[in-house]
Design a protein around this motif. Structure first.
Motif, PDB file in Angstrom:
ATOM      1  N   ASP A 105     -18.346   6.991   3.064  1.00  0.00           N
ATOM      2  CA  ASP A 105     -17.489   8.159   2.838  1.00  0.00           C
ATOM      3  C   ASP A 105     -16.317   7.808   1.931  1.00  0.00           C
ATOM      4  N   ARG A 106     -15.978   8.731   1.051  1.00  0.00           N
ATOM      5  CA  ARG A 106     -14.723   8.647   0.311  1.00  0.00           C
ATOM      6  C   ARG A 106     -13.698   9.449   1.101  1.00  0.00           C
ATOM      7  N   VAL A 107     -12.566   8.819   1.407  1.00  0.00           N
ATOM      8  CA  VAL A 107     -11.604   9.422   2.320  1.00  0.00           C
ATOM      9  C   VAL A 107     -10.195   9.395   1.737  1.00  0.00           C
ATOM     10  N   ALA A 108      -9.386  10.340   2.225  1.00  0.00           N
ATOM     11  CA  ALA A 108      -7.954  10.351   1.934  1.00  0.00           C
ATOM     12  C   ALA A 108      -7.232   9.795   3.146  1.00  0.00           C
ATOM     13  N   CYS A 109      -6.239   8.953   2.892  1.00  0.00           N
ATOM     14  CA  CYS A 109      -5.523   8.283   3.982  1.00  0.00           C
ATOM     15  C   CYS A 109      -4.015   8.382   3.745  1.00  0.00           C
ATOM     16  N   MET A 141       0.841  -1.196   0.000  1.00  0.00           N
ATOM     17  CA  MET A 141       0.000   0.000   0.000  1.00  0.00           C
ATOM     18  C   MET A 141       0.880   1.252   0.000  1.00  0.00           C
ATOM     19  N   GLU A 142       0.554   2.221  -0.862  1.00  0.00           N
ATOM     20  CA  GLU A 142       1.326   3.461  -0.946  1.00  0.00           C
ATOM     21  C   GLU A 142       1.158   4.285   0.333  1.00  0.00           C
ATOM     22  N   ARG A 143       2.084   5.205   0.536  1.00  0.00           N
ATOM     23  CA  ARG A 143       2.044   6.022   1.749  1.00  0.00           C
ATOM     24  C   ARG A 143       0.766   6.859   1.808  1.00  0.00           C
ATOM     25  N   SER A 144       0.319   7.390   0.677  1.00  0.00           N
ATOM     26  CA  SER A 144      -0.934   8.156   0.600  1.00  0.00           C
ATOM     27  C   SER A 144      -1.866   7.466  -0.389  1.00  0.00           C
ATOM     28  N   PHE A 145      -3.124   7.347  -0.032  1.00  0.00           N
ATOM     29  CA  PHE A 145      -4.093   6.689  -0.904  1.00  0.00           C
ATOM     30  C   PHE A 145      -5.499   7.163  -0.556  1.00  0.00           C
ATOM     31  N   SER A 146      -6.462   6.845  -1.393  1.00  0.00           N
ATOM     32  CA  SER A 146      -7.857   7.188  -1.137  1.00  0.00           C
ATOM     33  C   SER A 146      -8.701   5.926  -1.266  1.00  0.00           C
ATOM     34  N   GLY A 147      -9.885   5.953  -0.686  1.00  0.00           N
ATOM     35  CA  GLY A 147     -10.750   4.788  -0.757  1.00  0.00           C
ATOM     36  C   GLY A 147     -12.118   5.088  -0.184  1.00  0.00           C
ATOM     37  N   VAL A 148     -12.914   4.040  -0.009  1.00  0.00           N
ATOM     38  CA  VAL A 148     -14.274   4.150   0.510  1.00  0.00           C
ATOM     39  C   VAL A 148     -14.360   3.427   1.844  1.00  0.00           C
ATOM     40  N   VAL A 149     -14.974   4.055   2.829  1.00  0.00           N
ATOM     41  CA  VAL A 149     -15.155   3.432   4.136  1.00  0.00           C
ATOM     42  C   VAL A 149     -16.240   2.353   4.010  1.00  0.00           C
ATOM     43  N   VAL A 150     -15.870   1.116   4.335  1.00  0.00           N
ATOM     44  CA  VAL A 150     -16.820   0.003   4.207  1.00  0.00           C
ATOM     45  C   VAL A 150     -17.236  -0.572   5.558  1.00  0.00           C
ATOM     46  N   ARG A 151     -16.586  -0.131   6.631  1.00  0.00           N
ATOM     47  CA  ARG A 151     -16.980  -0.590   7.964  1.00  0.00           C
ATOM     48  C   ARG A 151     -16.531   0.437   8.988  1.00  0.00           C
ATOM     49  N   ALA A 152     -17.434   0.744   9.929  1.00  0.00           N
ATOM     50  CA  ALA A 152     -17.115   1.709  10.973  1.00  0.00           C
ATOM     51  C   ALA A 152     -17.421   1.087  12.326  1.00  0.00           C
ATOM     52  N   THR A 153     -16.414   1.007  13.195  1.00  0.00           N
ATOM     53  CA  THR A 153     -16.607   0.391  14.509  1.00  0.00           C
ATOM     54  C   THR A 153     -16.580   1.413  15.636  1.00  0.00           C
ATOM     55  N   GLY A 154     -16.403   2.676  15.309  1.00  0.00           N
ATOM     56  CA  GLY A 154     -16.321   3.715  16.323  1.00  0.00           C
ATOM     57  C   GLY A 154     -14.905   4.197  16.518  1.00  0.00           C
ATOM     58  N   CYS A 173      -7.957   1.591   9.348  1.00  0.00           N
ATOM     59  CA  CYS A 173      -7.476   2.945   9.593  1.00  0.00           C
ATOM     60  C   CYS A 173      -8.110   3.527  10.851  1.00  0.00           C
ATOM     61  N   ARG A 174      -7.450   4.541  11.381  1.00  0.00           N
ATOM     62  CA  ARG A 174      -8.041   5.324  12.456  1.00  0.00           C
ATOM     63  C   ARG A 174      -8.145   6.769  11.982  1.00  0.00           C
ATOM     64  N   ILE A 175      -8.821   7.598  12.786  1.00  0.00           N
ATOM     65  CA  ILE A 175      -8.986   9.006  12.416  1.00  0.00           C
ATOM     66  C   ILE A 175      -7.822   9.810  12.968  1.00  0.00           C
ATOM     67  N   ARG A 176      -7.384  10.771  12.181  1.00  0.00           N
ATOM     68  CA  ARG A 176      -6.302  11.634  12.646  1.00  0.00           C
ATOM     69  C   ARG A 176      -6.815  12.601  13.705  1.00  0.00           C
ATOM     70  N   ASP A 179       0.982   3.266  11.182  1.00  0.00           N
ATOM     71  CA  ASP A 179      -0.470   3.086  11.169  1.00  0.00           C
ATOM     72  C   ASP A 179      -1.084   3.836   9.993  1.00  0.00           C
ATOM     73  N   HIS A 180      -2.209   3.321   9.519  1.00  0.00           N
ATOM     74  CA  HIS A 180      -2.935   4.012   8.457  1.00  0.00           C
ATOM     75  C   HIS A 180      -3.948   4.965   9.087  1.00  0.00           C
ATOM     76  N   VAL A 181      -3.955   6.191   8.587  1.00  0.00           N
ATOM     77  CA  VAL A 181      -4.742   7.256   9.203  1.00  0.00           C
ATOM     78  C   VAL A 181      -5.620   7.932   8.153  1.00  0.00           C
TER      79      VAL A 181
END
Length: 306
Positions: free
Chosen positions: A49-53, A1-14, A28-31, A60-62
């Motif tokens: 959501d479409r997010v930048a990570c 996985m590249e250092r910076s990437f984008s994608g779609v959130v498919v699961r949210a656990t809080g 990933c976690r939230i910054r 860690d992926h953020v």
């Protein structure tokens, strides 16, 4: 996985979020204290959501940013009247599953969900599940009310297979939010549509006649025939948020069609003389059940804030 990437959130656990980036799912976690402008929400990131990570110094992926949402389904957060809970974002449509008994879905819940979909421009379809357990006359009356408004109403029974193929066709190629009270059969229906999906299902509580939560976290599942479904935890109530009471009637399609004939341009459709809406209710052209829901939303009592 590249250092910076984008994608779609498919699961949210809080605390953690699974992001689909290409063919890979990344945890990933939230910054830090990331927040969205203008939205007081229980979480700044939701499924869809479409997010930048990026990958931080610790490896860690953020999630660093959320793209502008084209739509979402939102309700008042449970116990936090000034906060919102966004159920899902960037959906093509919503399926609200309801049952007339075992358990009973309250009409106010249905109408509040539909009002929110109208306000946030999310096409909605009603799915009456457990059709084999319902009274045929009650099903027919329910369909008549909502089809007269303009909503599509499907009847489904996973026990007999009735309507499953029709729902499968409706979902194909689209991202669909599937929502409703606990126990109405959301996860059971999704699994019937695509048996390959690993979704837990449960039974109705015999002591309370209500459904048990079988979906713990909102999750987006890809469908074998194309498209995806967002399966959500059961919702007890649906409090409205950020909808002005003067505009509420705009989100009842049957009232919008009739309200233009009211004597006063700022008619509230509650007590004014020359109100075309109340006259239509008296004539049976607007369902009293729907009008009653409208009045209860204006009152916005605490019962439906949770």
């Amino acid at each position: 996985m590249e250092r910076s990437f984008s994608g779609v959130v498919v699961r949210a656990t809080g605390s953690w979020f699974e992001v689909l980036a290409g063919q890979e799912t990344v945890r990933c976690r939230i910054r830090g204290r990331m927040r969205l402008k203008g939205v007081r929400s229980t979480s700044p990131v939701v499924v869809g959501d479409r997010v930048a990570c990026e990958c931080d110094a610790a490896g860690d992926h953020v999630i660093t940013a959320v793209e502008l949402r084209r739509n979402y389904v939102i309700r008042r957060a449970s116990n936090l009247s000034k906060e919102s809970h966004i159920i899902a974002a960037n959906v093509d449509q919503a399926l609200l599953m309801a049952t007339l008994r075992q358990p009973e879905t309250a009409p106010e819940f249905i109408d509040r969900f539909l009002v929110t979909c109208e306000a946030y421009k999310v096409p909605a379809t009603l799915v009456l599940s457990k059709a084999d357990l319902q009274e045929p006359q009650a099903l027919a009356e329910f369909r008549a009310v909502y089809e007269s408004v303009g909503y599509r109403v499907l009847t489904v029974s996973t026990a007999t297979g009735e309507g499953v193929g029709e729902v499968r066709e409706l979902l194909q190629g689209r991202t669909t939010l599937v929502s409703g009270n606990s126990g109405v059969g959301k996860s059971t229906l999704v699994r019937a549509i695509d048996p390959a999906l690993d979704i837990r299902t449960g039974e109705i509580s015999e002591s309370h006649g209500k459904g048990r939560h079988t979906t713990t976290f909102s999750t987006m599942y890809p469908l074998a025939g194309g498209g995806a479904v967002i399966d959500t935890p059961g919702i007890k109530g649906f409090g409205l948020i950020d909808i002005d009471e003067g505009e509420l009637w705009h989100y009842f399609p049957e009232m919008m069609r009739t309200g233009r004939d009211c004597r006063f341009y700022n008619c509230t459709h509650t007590h004014e003389p020359g109100c075309a809406v109340t006259a239509a209710v008296m004539r049976g052209e607007i369902a009293p059940m729907r009008y009653e829901s409208y009045l209860k939303m204006l009152d916005d009592d605490d019962k439906y804030r949770k």
